[in-house]
Enzyme design. Structure first.
Site, short mmCIF file in Angstrom:
data_model
loop_
_atom_site.label_atom_id
_atom_site.label_comp_id
_atom_site.label_asym_id
_atom_site.label_seq_id
_atom_site.Cartn_x
_atom_site.Cartn_y
_atom_site.Cartn_z
N LYS A 26 47.21 -41.20 34.81
CA LYS A 26 46.08 -40.81 35.64
C LYS A 26 44.79 -40.97 34.84
O LYS A 26 44.66 -40.44 33.73
CB LYS A 26 46.23 -39.36 36.11
CG LYS A 26 45.09 -38.89 37.02
CD LYS A 26 45.41 -37.54 37.64
CE LYS A 26 45.18 -36.38 36.71
NZ LYS A 26 43.71 -36.12 36.48
N ASP B 285 41.79 -40.95 39.48
CA ASP B 285 41.45 -39.63 40.02
C ASP B 285 39.94 -39.45 40.03
O ASP B 285 39.37 -38.76 39.18
CB ASP B 285 42.14 -38.56 39.17
CG ASP B 285 42.01 -37.17 39.77
OD1 ASP B 285 41.71 -37.07 40.97
OD2 ASP B 285 42.23 -36.19 39.03
N LYS C 143 38.21 -38.36 42.92
CA LYS C 143 37.84 -37.31 43.88
C LYS C 143 36.55 -37.68 44.63
O LYS C 143 35.57 -36.93 44.63
CB LYS C 143 37.71 -35.96 43.19
CG LYS C 143 39.02 -35.46 42.56
CD LYS C 143 38.85 -34.07 41.98
CE LYS C 143 40.15 -33.55 41.40
NZ LYS C 143 40.56 -34.24 40.15
N ASP D 22 31.42 -38.36 49.53
CA ASP D 22 30.07 -38.83 49.82
C ASP D 22 30.02 -39.16 51.30
O ASP D 22 30.97 -38.89 52.04
CB ASP D 22 29.75 -40.07 48.96
CG ASP D 22 28.27 -40.20 48.64
OD1 ASP D 22 27.45 -40.00 49.56
OD2 ASP D 22 27.93 -40.49 47.48
N THR E 142 43.37 -26.74 41.83
CA THR E 142 44.31 -25.72 41.35
C THR E 142 43.66 -24.65 40.48
O THR E 142 44.32 -23.67 40.13
CB THR E 142 45.47 -26.37 40.57
OG1 THR E 142 44.94 -27.23 39.55
CG2 THR E 142 46.37 -27.16 41.49
N ARG F 222 48.49 -31.17 29.20
CA ARG F 222 48.44 -30.45 27.93
C ARG F 222 49.80 -30.13 27.31
O ARG F 222 49.96 -30.27 26.09
CB ARG F 222 47.62 -29.16 28.10
CG ARG F 222 46.14 -29.40 27.92
CD ARG F 222 45.32 -28.18 28.27
NE ARG F 222 45.20 -28.03 29.72
CZ ARG F 222 44.49 -27.08 30.30
NH1 ARG F 222 43.85 -26.18 29.56
NH2 ARG F 222 44.40 -27.02 31.61
#
Length: 243
Positions: free
Chosen positions: A36, A64, A66, A69, A120, A217
């Protein structure tokens, strides 16, 4: 071909430099199904980062961005994204149905659109502060399902949602509608002050029906990232009885 445990794993290249990103792409190639690319790295490197991933891995690519507009702008942006040869790109469901429809049209069948339902790190307090109706504050799942319905109707390939909403999304919209789940934390990596509010383990997420799990992570910060990825694969395969 049966889907393998690694095919569920999306590893986010959340790095500030091309060098670091390239190191992890080479390191994890064969142990994750998709990389990603987020805003930080894409803004820093541009489309060249996509070519770097393709040159160093057979994994799929999830851009990614997002997008959010006016509809015409999003459609044109998606047209450019489709020409880059990525597999998935994110668009916020918090805008209009028209914007989602135009995003899908811009993808032109080359790149699939994922609708972002509720980030999230958002919880009921965040939803309330944003001025949403009490029904959505009391039950954020209702907001997720409302936005998932928009994405489905607009022709999106699927949505980004937490593992806690996956089962309902699959029940309502069917198995072919992708559920991509961020906020994944193996039990051995849970932190007391984690910035993710709506988390699930890899095993829980795939057992509930997640098609892809975004896990960063716990793999990136491990002493041995490859072993950490393989441990996640084992957990996924055990949950799906694939081992």
């Amino acid at each position: 071909m049966q889907k393998q445990g690694k095919d569920y794993i999306v590893f986010p290249l959340d790095f500030s430099s091309l060098k670091q990103a390239k190191e992890y792409v080479k390191l994890l190639d064969g142990n994750v199904g998709m990389f990603k690319i987020g805003l930080e790295l894409f803004i820093d490197q541009g489309p060249s980062i996509i070519q770097m991933v393709k040159q160093n891995s057979d994994a799929k690519i999830f851009l990614d961005l997002k997008l959010h507009d006016i509809s015409a702008t999003v459609q044109r942006a998606m047209g450019r994204v489709a020409n880059l040869g990525v597999d998935l790109v994110t668009v916020h469901c918090s805008s209009s149905m028209a914007m989602l429809e135009r995003a899908v049209a811009g993808g032109n069948g080359k790149t699939n659109v994922l609708g972002v339902t509720l980030l999230t790190d958002n919880d009921a307090a965040t939803v309330e502060a944003a001025g949403f109706k009490d029904e959505f504050v009391k039950d954020t799942d209702l907001l997720v399902m409302h936005r998932a319905k928009m994405a489905y109707a607009a022709g999106c390939k699927g949505v980004v949602c937490s593992g806690k909403e996956v089962q309902q999304i699959k029940t309502v919209f069917g198995k072919k509608f992708l559920a991509v789940t961020p906020g994944i934390r193996p039990a051995w990596s849970l932190l007391e002050n984690d910035d993710q509010k709506r988390v699930t383990t890899p095993g829980q997420a795939v057992a509930l029906g997640s098609d892809l799990i975004v896990i960063g992570r716990p793999i990136r910060d491990a002493n041995d990232p490859v072993r950490a990825a393989q441990n996640v694969i084992k957990e996924i395969e055990a949950a799906l009885n694939l081992s």
